[in-house]
Design an enzyme around this catalytic site. Structure first.
Site, mmCIF file in Angstrom:
data_model
loop_
_atom_site.group_PDB
_atom_site.id
_atom_site.type_symbol
_atom_site.label_atom_id
_atom_site.label_comp_id
_atom_site.label_asym_id
_atom_site.label_seq_id
_atom_site.Cartn_x
_atom_site.Cartn_y
_atom_site.Cartn_z
ATOM 1 N N ASN A 62 -20.199 -14.512 24.951
ATOM 2 C CA ASN A 62 -18.954 -15.262 25.139
ATOM 3 C C ASN A 62 -17.889 -14.441 25.879
ATOM 4 O O ASN A 62 -16.723 -14.803 25.896
ATOM 5 C CB ASN A 62 -18.384 -15.695 23.781
ATOM 6 N N HIS A 102 -9.348 -12.459 -7.750
ATOM 7 C CA HIS A 102 -8.642 -12.727 -6.502
ATOM 8 C C HIS A 102 -8.883 -14.156 -6.016
ATOM 9 O O HIS A 102 -9.919 -14.763 -6.302
ATOM 10 C CB HIS A 102 -9.115 -11.730 -5.436
ATOM 11 N N GLU A 126 -13.347 -8.354 -10.504
ATOM 12 C CA GLU A 126 -12.836 -7.288 -9.644
ATOM 13 C C GLU A 126 -13.065 -5.951 -10.338
ATOM 14 O O GLU A 126 -13.176 -5.886 -11.568
ATOM 15 C CB GLU A 126 -11.348 -7.483 -9.373
ATOM 16 N N SER A 185 -5.986 -6.684 -8.592
ATOM 17 C CA SER A 185 -5.010 -6.419 -7.537
ATOM 18 C C SER A 185 -3.562 -6.632 -7.950
ATOM 19 O O SER A 185 -2.665 -6.043 -7.354
ATOM 20 C CB SER A 185 -5.319 -7.282 -6.311
ATOM 21 N N ASP A 237 -16.154 -7.128 -7.005
ATOM 22 C CA ASP A 237 -15.315 -6.956 -5.815
ATOM 23 C C ASP A 237 -14.475 -5.701 -6.042
ATOM 24 O O ASP A 237 -13.579 -5.701 -6.873
ATOM 25 C CB ASP A 237 -14.425 -8.194 -5.637
ATOM 26 N N HIS A 243 -9.955 -2.584 -4.390
ATOM 27 C CA HIS A 243 -8.917 -1.609 -4.706
ATOM 28 C C HIS A 243 -9.448 -0.377 -5.441
ATOM 29 O O HIS A 243 -8.672 0.514 -5.776
ATOM 30 C CB HIS A 243 -7.810 -2.276 -5.531
ATOM 31 N N LYS A 297 -8.127 -1.326 2.704
ATOM 32 C CA LYS A 297 -7.317 -0.616 1.711
ATOM 33 C C LYS A 297 -7.472 0.888 1.932
ATOM 34 O O LYS A 297 -6.988 1.420 2.906
ATOM 35 C CB LYS A 297 -7.725 -1.022 0.293
#
Length: 374
Positions: free
Chosen positions: A46, A124, A166, A170, A195, A198, A228
């Protein structure tokens, strides 16, 4: 057997000649590219104006297409291989953002009718959105409440169960009980997804994250984001080869998005290699967190139960929180004012994030301002 549909659907794709594969592009220049040592005229890119060759002596800024067309290049493979090897997983898949990784992995993987997702209530938004978009049922358990989660798991009739949390939350800055979550997952024949946006780079052995404290717990799926502590952008999912192949076949965000910029992938790899050897910076950050908490205690500034770089000061009222944050800005301090619906009503807060770059004088100045304003 839990998640047996993954292997079944992969076999079905192969039998129908629909199995998607990535081709590793080792070199691209103008309208030519090289795959497995063979040069081709590229009619699948592209890069419509050929601008990729306009800046000499720089890494390729754009990948020009999705990873399944001509967007998968050597530096992507190098980053995936390095992360999988260092963190002890079979495979790794790159995404352009943490939000995309979280939401798309859930809505893709949890697509079977006999599936159920168990999410911490403080997860989150990207995880919640992914769960809502999935065909699976979604159950939310009270924050870090293992008894509540256990009761929910016992009631579940689902064949395929996934616990999602998490590593470091967060908005509260506290950590998940990953070892206990892993034990519950095994007890109930469930998978565990963490996840660690952090936690990666900050916690664990050599900064490998929340799952690498002490002896370490390896979840079935580990999401890392690079925006992060890595100080780059993008994200990845670490998983088994089978899950990686399943995501390549069915994850629409991955299939239909332009691949991560090769320049970003190169920078990310360099930063992660540096990060794993940055124990001195982690010690400095830990010292700064300890100093901030000590000063707040001395000045009777109430903090939440967090030992991480995220240190929330709950004010409660949204209007007052915004007023305090704006006054801090007038005095030269930029602090996030987090209000509903990001956090629960009557828990609006200042979200203070500490870094290794802050000096003790910086921290003392902030605490002195907080004391005056609060």
């Amino acid at each position: 057997m839990a998640f047996d549909y993954i292997a079944e659907q992969l076999c079905e794709r192969k039998s129908q000649a629909l199995f998607r594969e990535r081709f590793l592009i080792s070199n691209t220049q103008d309208c030519r590219m090289t795959v497995d040592g063979v040069s081709y005229l590229n009619f699948a890119s592209n890069n419509y104006l050929g601008l990729s060759s306009a800046l000499p002596n720089t890494s390729q800024a754009g990948s020009h297409s999705s990873p399944l067309v001509t967007g998968y290049v050597q530096v992507h493979a190098d980053l995936e291989t390095y992360l999988a090897s260092e963190l002890g997983f079979e495979a790794c898949l790159l995404f352009s953002s943490g939000f995309s990784a979280n939401s798309s992995v859930l809505k893709t993987l949890m697509s079977h009718a006999e599936s159920e997702i168990f999410q911490d209530k403080l997860n989150h938004a990207s995880l919640i959105d992914g769960g809502l978009a999935a065909k699976a049922a979604m159950t939310r358990f009270n924050h870090n409440d293992l008894s509540h989660l256990s009761r929910r798991l016992l009631k579940s009739k689902a064949k395929h169960k996934l616990i999602v949390s998490e590593g470091v939350f967060s908005m509260d800055g506290d950590t998940a009980p990953i070892e206990a979550l892993s034990a519950l997952a095994k007890q109930h024949d469930a998978w565990l997804m963490i996840d660690d946006a952090h936690g990666f780079g900050v916690l664990g052995q050599h900064g490998k994250g929340s799952c690498y404290l002490d002896e370490g717990i390896k979840p079935d799926l580990l999401i890392l984001t690079f925006g992060k502590a890595v100080a780059s952008s993008g994200a990845c999912v670490l998983c088994s080869r089978e899950v990686r192949d399943y995501l390549i076949q069915f994850n629409r965000d991955y299939i239909y998005s332009t691949a991560m910029s090769p320049m970003v992938a190169e920078i990310t790899l360099q930063h992660i290699q540096r990060l794993f050897h940055a124990d001195d910076l982690r010690h400095k950050l830990t010292s700064n967190i300890r100093y901030f908490k000590q000063l707040c205690n001395e000045h009777n500034i109430a903090l939440m139960s967090s030992s991480t770089a995220i240190q929330p000061v709950v004010i409660g009222d949204a209007d007052t929180t915004l007023t305090v944050a704006n006054e801090l800005k007038k005095r030269g301090f930029w602090v996030g004012a987090i209000r509903p619906p990001t956090v629960a009503y009557n828990t609006a807060r200042l979200r203070i994030t500490l870094t290794a770059s802050h000096s003790q004088a910086d921290i003392m100045s902030l605490v002195n301002q907080l004391k005056q304003l609060l």
